[in-house]
Design an enzyme around this catalytic site. Structure first.
Site, short mmCIF file in Angstrom:
data_model
loop_
_atom_site.label_atom_id
_atom_site.label_comp_id
_atom_site.label_asym_id
_atom_site.label_seq_id
_atom_site.Cartn_x
_atom_site.Cartn_y
_atom_site.Cartn_z
N GLU A 131 0.85 -1.20 0.00
CA GLU A 131 0.00 0.00 0.00
C GLU A 131 0.88 1.24 0.00
OE1 GLU A 131 -3.02 -0.05 3.05
OE2 GLU A 131 -3.97 -1.84 2.24
N HIS A 178 -8.59 10.05 1.95
CA HIS A 178 -8.19 8.86 1.16
C HIS A 178 -8.43 9.19 -0.31
CE1 HIS A 178 -7.81 4.82 -0.35
NE2 HIS A 178 -7.52 4.37 0.86
N ARG A 238 -0.64 9.16 1.12
CA ARG A 238 -1.99 9.63 0.76
C ARG A 238 -2.13 11.14 0.62
NH1 ARG A 238 -5.35 5.58 4.62
NH2 ARG A 238 -4.70 3.79 3.39
N HIS A 252 -11.22 10.53 5.67
CA HIS A 252 -11.11 9.10 5.94
C HIS A 252 -10.67 8.81 7.37
CE1 HIS A 252 -10.22 4.93 4.92
NE2 HIS A 252 -8.97 5.07 5.33
N ARG A 255 -0.97 9.58 8.32
CA ARG A 255 -0.86 8.17 8.71
C ARG A 255 -0.43 7.29 7.55
NH1 ARG A 255 -4.64 3.77 8.52
NH2 ARG A 255 -6.25 5.19 7.77
P1 FAD Z 1 -14.28 2.21 15.46
O1 FAD Z 1 -14.02 0.93 14.81
O2 FAD Z 1 -14.80 3.30 14.62
O3 FAD Z 1 -15.29 1.98 16.67
C1 FAD Z 1 -15.79 3.06 17.41
C2 FAD Z 1 -16.83 2.55 18.38
O4 FAD Z 1 -17.19 3.56 19.31
C3 FAD Z 1 -18.11 2.10 17.73
O5 FAD Z 1 -18.53 0.91 18.36
C4 FAD Z 1 -19.10 3.21 18.07
O6 FAD Z 1 -20.43 2.83 18.13
C5 FAD Z 1 -18.60 3.59 19.46
N1 FAD Z 1 -19.01 4.92 19.90
C6 FAD Z 1 -18.68 6.12 19.35
N2 FAD Z 1 -19.26 7.11 20.04
C7 FAD Z 1 -19.96 6.54 21.03
C8 FAD Z 1 -20.80 7.04 22.06
N3 FAD Z 1 -21.05 8.35 22.22
N4 FAD Z 1 -21.39 6.17 22.92
C9 FAD Z 1 -21.19 4.84 22.78
N5 FAD Z 1 -20.41 4.30 21.81
C10 FAD Z 1 -19.81 5.14 20.96
N6 FAD Z 1 -7.26 1.20 8.81
C11 FAD Z 1 -6.33 0.24 8.64
O7 FAD Z 1 -5.38 0.14 9.42
N7 FAD Z 1 -6.45 -0.63 7.60
C12 FAD Z 1 -7.47 -0.58 6.71
O8 FAD Z 1 -7.55 -1.40 5.82
C13 FAD Z 1 -8.45 0.43 6.87
N8 FAD Z 1 -9.48 0.55 6.00
C14 FAD Z 1 -10.46 1.48 6.26
C15 FAD Z 1 -11.57 1.53 5.42
C16 FAD Z 1 -12.60 2.42 5.70
C17 FAD Z 1 -13.80 2.47 4.79
C18 FAD Z 1 -12.52 3.28 6.82
C19 FAD Z 1 -13.61 4.24 7.13
C20 FAD Z 1 -11.40 3.24 7.64
C21 FAD Z 1 -10.38 2.34 7.36
N9 FAD Z 1 -9.25 2.27 8.17
C22 FAD Z 1 -8.31 1.31 7.98
C23 FAD Z 1 -9.21 3.03 9.42
C24 FAD Z 1 -9.66 2.10 10.55
O9 FAD Z 1 -10.67 1.25 10.09
C25 FAD Z 1 -10.18 2.85 11.76
O10 FAD Z 1 -9.32 3.90 12.08
C26 FAD Z 1 -10.24 1.88 12.95
O11 FAD Z 1 -11.04 0.77 12.61
C27 FAD Z 1 -10.80 2.57 14.16
O12 FAD Z 1 -11.03 1.61 15.14
P2 FAD Z 1 -11.59 2.07 16.55
O13 FAD Z 1 -11.78 0.84 17.36
O14 FAD Z 1 -10.73 3.13 17.08
O15 FAD Z 1 -13.00 2.77 16.22
C1 SIN Z 2 -7.27 1.05 2.31
O1 SIN Z 2 -7.56 -0.12 2.26
O2 SIN Z 2 -6.87 1.71 1.35
C2 SIN Z 2 -7.42 1.75 3.62
C3 SIN Z 2 -6.28 1.43 4.46
C4 SIN Z 2 -6.16 2.41 5.58
O3 SIN Z 2 -6.95 3.32 5.73
O4 SIN Z 2 -5.18 2.25 6.32
#
Ligand code: FAD
Ligand code: SIN
Length: 568
Positions: free
Chosen positions: A131, A247, A293, A360, A395
């Site tokens: 990537e 992104h 990115r 993103h 990032r």
């Molecule tokens: P999240 O997975 O967003 O979880 C947040 C949680 O908090 C949820 O359960 C939500 O309901 C809860 N929450 C929020 N506010 C409240 C509230 N007020 N009360 C109760 N609950 C609450 N990163 C990578 O490293 N690799 C990838 O391939 C990648 N692909 C991606 C693709 C997409 C489409 C997107 C959007 C992001 C991608 N990212 C990727 C980034 C990565 O997915 C996220 O940064 C990461 O999953 C965040 O994880 P998290 O546990 O911090 O939050």
């Molecule tokens: C992607 O699959 O391009 C997203 C990966 C990331 O956000 O780290």
């Protein structure tokens, strides 16, 4: 709205009158950061896990590309460290990055042991993808749906752990503080429109990002910045919020949120082309389409403007071209993307796909140390809502899932030895009150059943206005004039919205979005240089002499605080 006008809590309450629940550890969020923390901590402590939707409603679920980890013989944590530091453009915290790359392998081995099925070659070796910004292939993946593979595995495990109490569809309004320590959370239960208090010895906030403040975003609807806003209200430091990652390749089919087309497709050889069919990233960066990115997104914005000006194209997009990659490879490696493109009328192996940059990821967040501790005692933070300093100004792809894994493990290891030593036992006997109106002397219990807001249409109108302002002035390129306008308009909107006592989740989310928007604008205004994802049209140069430092905001500070990047 002036910062000092932001209320400490979103509603009035008196804990004496509210139902309460207690556990050793309270976890907010069910993404990779929250669930990893729950699985690790439940071995030593009683856990309550709260999430505002169903367990799977997270950004984690939608992750495509995968998890970055040095696995191959030619790779090493040192090379991963160098790539991460380079992508972060001088603003990464070296110690945090060392922790990330050195603990990555252990975190991945845990996932595999839990049952996560990463793609493997016929000889059983894990397949690694390439990537943007990585000098070699190091992304572990499960097809193009890595996030859902990881999350389903974690959810399955969590459901069988007896020490974890799970509450879905509850909205955490605020972090409770007592004697300058975080002691729990004030929670709104939408079904009965009821407030409940959750006390705990340690609170792990894993509430994800804030992409929903933008019109065009890949982030799901839960990403409304609640975690950053509630921590700021509670007095925790927030950091690096001017750095929003766009992104480059979101499918431009006008749907919301935008469907991501993983960078791994460019890793597999796909090109970016302008309206004349030219590969515009060649000559811009040695890695061409696989440049970091921020560089690709910025170039896309320029190319889109040029194409519009020459009249060849009307839309706000460029083209992703995978037509030279054999169809069977595309269908095998990227089945979900092929399917989703088809739904929007494109054949990935035959058509040029319209793509445009979309908000993103937020590099900044609640400032933590390498044990996940926030500046507010009792509060631990992990995942996208945190700012470890790992991502600096931009990032590196696929470092986010890894960060959530590594830092949640570290928090739980720390709590194993320290939770009892830091518990404020007397808080459970005390009571907390807050009067939002501040006019009355007595403490009012909120009448959350009263319909005192302007209704659904107003909510949508406010959200649309907020998103328009942020997207117009706080996008890939910003400048002082635009940021000042954004600040004035957001402040005006906030004045209006904070007059309303909401009694539904979307209203509270709107208030959080406004606070986060204002914090982002303040940080972006303060940084008078261009670095990584923060590009100022009026300060286009990177200024290492004056700006190798983080911008920190805290509700009791009138001006930002600055912290120099530590030496490697
Ligand atoms: P999240 O997975 O967003 O979880 C947040 C949680 O908090 C949820 O359960 C939500 O309901 C809860 N929450 C929020 N506010 C409240 C509230 N007020 N009360 C109760 N609950 C609450 N990163 C990578 O490293 N690799 C990838 O391939 C990648 N692909 C991606 C693709 C997409 C489409 C997107 C959007 C992001 C991608 N990212 C990727 C980034 C990565 O997915 C996220 O940064 C990461 O999953 C965040 O994880 P998290 O546990 O911090 O939050
Ligand atoms: C992607 O699959 O391009 C997203 C990966 C990331 O956000 O780290």
């Amino acid at each position: 709205m002036a910062f000092e006008k932001i209320p400490r809590y979103l509603v009035s309450f008196d804990t004496k009158n509210l139902k309460r629940s207690e556990s050793d550890v309270l976890i907010i969020g069910s993404g990779i950061a929250g669930l990893t923390a729950a699985l690790k901590c439940c071995q030593n402590h009683s856990i309550t896990l709260l999430t505002k939707g169903e367990l799977k409603e997270t950004a984690t679920w939608y992750a495509q590309g995968g998890v970055a980890t040095a696995m191959s013989e030619e790779d090493s944590p040192e090379l991963h460290y160098q790539d991460t530091m380079r992508a972060g453009v001088g603003l990464c915290e070296p110690e945090a990055v060392r922790v990330l790359v050195n603990e990555a392998r252990g975190a991945i081995e845990d996932l595999i042991e839990l049952g996560v099925d990463f793609d493997r070659a016929l000889n059983g070796e894990i397949k690694l993808a390439r990537e943007g910004g990585h000098s070699l292939s190091r992304i572990l993946h499960s097809g193009d749906t890595t996030g859902s593979e990881i999350l389903s595995t974690l959810v399955e495990r969590i459901r069988t752990c007896p020490g974890i109490k799970i509450q879905e569809n509850v909205f955490v309004l605020d972090l409770l503080t007592f004697k300058n320590r975080c002691v729990g959370a004030l929670v709104f239960e939408p079904k009965n429109k009821e407030l409940i208090i959750y006390f705990a010895k340690a609170i792990i906030l894993a509430a994800g990002g804030c992409g929903q403040i933008y019109e065009v975003t890949t982030s799901p609807s839960i990403a409304t910045g609640d975690g950053i806003a509630m921590a700021y209200r509670a007095g925790a430091e927030v950091c690096d919020l001017e750095f929003i990652q766009f992104h480059p390749t979101a499918l431009d089919d006008k749907k919301s949120p935008r469907f991501l087309i993983t960078e791994a497709l460019r890793g597999e050889g796909a090109y970016l082309r302008d309206c004349a069919g030219k590969r515009f990233m060649v000559g811009i960066h040695p890695l061409a389409e696989l440049a970091p990115r921020d560089i690709v997104a910025r170039e896309m914005v320029k190319v889109i403007q040029k194409c519009k000006a020459c009249g060849k194209k009307k839309g706000d997009y460029v083209y992703l071209d995978a037509t030279h990659i054999p169809e069977e490879i595309l269908e095998k490696r990227f089945p979900a993307i092929c399917e989703r493109c088809k739904e929007s009328g494109y054949n990935l192996s035959k058509d040029l796909i319209p793509v445009s940059p979309a908000a993103h990821y937020v590099m900044g967040g609640i400032k933590i140390d390498t044990f996940g501790r926030a500046s507010l005692p009792g509060l631990y933070v992990s995942g996208e809502v945190a700012c470890t300093g790992i991502h600096g100004a931009n990032r590196l792809a696929s470092n986010s899932l890894l960060e959530g894994l590594v830092f949640s493990r570290r928090i739980c290891a720390f709590l194993k030895d320290h939770i009892n030593a830091v518990a404020e036992k007397d808080v459970f006997e005390g009571s907390l009150t807050y009067d939002l109106s501040r006019k009355k002397k007595s403490i009012a219990v909120p009448d959350l059943s009263a319909d005192r807001h302007g209704g659904r249409q107003d909510l949508d109108k406010y959200k649309d206005t907020l998103r328009k302002i942020i997207s117009s002035y706080v996008g890939v390129v910003r400048d002082k004039e635009g940021l000042k306008k954004a600040l004035a308009e957001i402040s005006k909107l906030s004045e209006e919205v904070f007059e309303i006592q909401f009694d539904e989740v979307e209203g509270f989310e709107l208030q959080n979005m406004l606070i986060v928007a204002e914090l982002i604008i303040q940080s972006a205004l303060a940084r008078e240089e261009s670095r990584g994802a923060h590009f100022r049209g009026d300060f286009p140069e990177t200024d290492d002499l004056n700006w190798k430092k983080h911008i920190i905001l805290r509700r009791d500070l009138r001006v930002p605080k600055y912290m120099k990047v530590k030496d490697a």
